[in-house]
Enzyme design. Structure first.
Site, short mmCIF file in Angstrom:
data_model
loop_
_atom_site.label_atom_id
_atom_site.label_comp_id
_atom_site.label_asym_id
_atom_site.label_seq_id
_atom_site.Cartn_x
_atom_site.Cartn_y
_atom_site.Cartn_z
N CYS A 194 -38.66 16.97 -31.32
CA CYS A 194 -37.99 16.29 -32.44
C CYS A 194 -36.56 16.76 -32.58
O CYS A 194 -36.28 17.78 -33.24
CB CYS A 194 -38.77 16.52 -33.73
SG CYS A 194 -38.01 15.69 -35.13
N CYS B 235 -35.32 16.95 -36.19
CA CYS B 235 -35.78 18.11 -36.98
C CYS B 235 -35.02 19.37 -36.58
O CYS B 235 -34.67 20.19 -37.42
CB CYS B 235 -37.26 18.40 -36.76
SG CYS B 235 -38.30 16.99 -36.58
N ASP B 236 -34.81 19.54 -35.29
CA ASP B 236 -34.36 20.85 -34.80
C ASP B 236 -32.96 20.87 -34.21
O ASP B 236 -32.39 21.94 -34.00
CB ASP B 236 -35.34 21.35 -33.72
CG ASP B 236 -36.77 21.45 -34.25
OD1 ASP B 236 -36.93 21.77 -35.44
OD2 ASP B 236 -37.71 21.20 -33.48
#
Ligand code: NAP
Length: 353
Positions: free
Chosen positions: A173, A176-177
């Site tokens: 992801c 997300c990261d």
């Protein structure tokens, strides 16, 4: 709500576009739906199955009808519950984002009286009516109808080194990261050749010095517009006909490189990277069903009747990515969620429940 003596009319499992759309329709039909949005656990975070589903892990949603590019800030401020709005990321003014779209859908479902449990359903018993559902927290719920809308989660290649470096540079992801310091101004690898891979690679170039898009063939599966995006982005280099063979690194630094193997011959190359992102498709979240509904060879819930959300068990309906390995779009999932609620409503009416 839980450990009930009176069965619920409709229980919805899942909190993506299918789940919330089903809830909006079921609530407006005065069926008092109970929706399990998923539990907030580390395991769910790692597998990408936190509440609000996959869209909560994306950036701009440019293809959901009704949300053209524009500044939605005022609408978000006025429509979403203040407490939740405060913890959402600030609106960046480019049209709706995935997390915003999900919060808007959730709010709409709440406005009509949907009850929401922040818990996972981990076990179902569809062999007796009313059906019995057991949650991660150990609560049991009985239901006359159930709508399965648990979506799908990102796949990994299954390499041991992938597992070793999850949270230390390996991710599925980018949204997300991607902004983490370890990825900034560094070289990264994205594995895959579909829309997700291009989207992730394109997003990561906001932070990274360079992104190597590693694809096992010599042609991207991604749509024309996304293929062009990859070509136009100077920070993306496509490594054709290669597969990720091993993630390299150590305990202290996490990911430091990747070993890439040719899919045409036995040659290999090693690249220095601080991150490896997987974007190689999805697996439906059907494990909790434990074989009680018919699924296909890839695990997707089978819908035996064309243009209906009926599953192999009467009274159990399915909508969204969990039963769709073909369209897999937010808008098709939302439509299917609506259909599932209407199917449940008609079943309840026919049975006098
Ligand atoms: P996808 O279209 O199934 O693509 C998966 C990619 O991963 C393919 O290129 C595939 O290679 C590769 N792959 C699969 N298994 C692999 C393995 N074991 N090793 C190496 N490579 C592997 O999945 P997706 O990209 O997640 O897209 C899913 C759906 O969501 C699609 O309908 C897509 O259009 C949609 N989507 C749309 C957008 C957008 O419009 N912005 C963004 C994201 C997703 P092969 O090509 O060789 O099979």
């Amino acid at each position: 709500m839980s450990d009930t003596l009176v069965p619920e009319k409709v229980v919805i499992i899942g909190s993506g576009p299918a789940g919330w759309s089903a809830a909006i329709y079921a609530a407006r039909a005065e069926l008092q739906p109970l929706l399990f949005e998923g539990a907030i656990t580390e395991e769910n975070r790692l597998s990408g199955t936190l509440p609000l589903g996959q869209l909560a892990l994306t950036t701009e949603v440019e293809n959901y009808a009704g949300f053209p590019t524009g500044n939605l800030a005022g609408f978000l401020d006025s429509s979403i519950d203040k407490q939740r709005r405060q913890i959402m990321a600030p609106h960046e003014g480019r049209g709706v984002s995935g997390p915003e779209l999900m919060e808007l859908m959730k709010q709409q479902a709440l406005n009509f009286g949907t009850r929401v449990m922040t818990d996972d359903i981990v076990k179902v018993d569809f062999s007796q009516r009313p059906f019995t559902l057991t949650s991660l927290e150990g609560k049991t719920t009985q239901a006359h109808t159930v709508i399965i809308a648990t979506g799908a989660r990102a796949n990994y290649l299954g390499l041991e080194s992938e597992e070793t470096f999850k949270n230390m540079g390996v991710s599925a992801c980018a949204v997300c990261d991607g902004a983490l310091p370890r990825f900034r101004e560094k070289q990264l690898v994205v594995v895959g050749g579909g829309d997700s891979a291009v989207e992730e690679a394109d997003f990561l170039t906001k932070f990274a010095a360079k992104v190597l898009l590693v694809h096992r063939r010599d042609e991207l599966r991604a749509s024309k517009i996304m293929r062009q995006r990859a070509v136009d982005n100077e920070k993306i280099e496509i490594v054709w006909n290669h597969q990720l063979a091993e993630v390299l690194g150590n305990e202290q630094d996490g990911v430091t490189g990747a070993r890439l193997k040719s899919t045409l011959d036995d040659s290999e190359q090693q690249v220095d990277v601080t991150g490896v992102f997987l974007a190689i498709g999805h697996t439906p979240n059907t494990g909790f069903l434990d074989g009680q509904l018919q699924t296909n060879d890839k695990g997707y819930v089978v819908l035996p009747t064309a243009s209906r959300t009926y599953t192999s068990v009467e009274g159990v309906y399915s909508a969204g990515d969990v039963s769709d390995d073909y369209y897999r779009q937010a808008i098709t999932s939302a439509g299917a969620g609506c259909m599932a609620a209407l199917d449940a409503e008609r079943y309840l009416a026919a049975k006098g429940l």
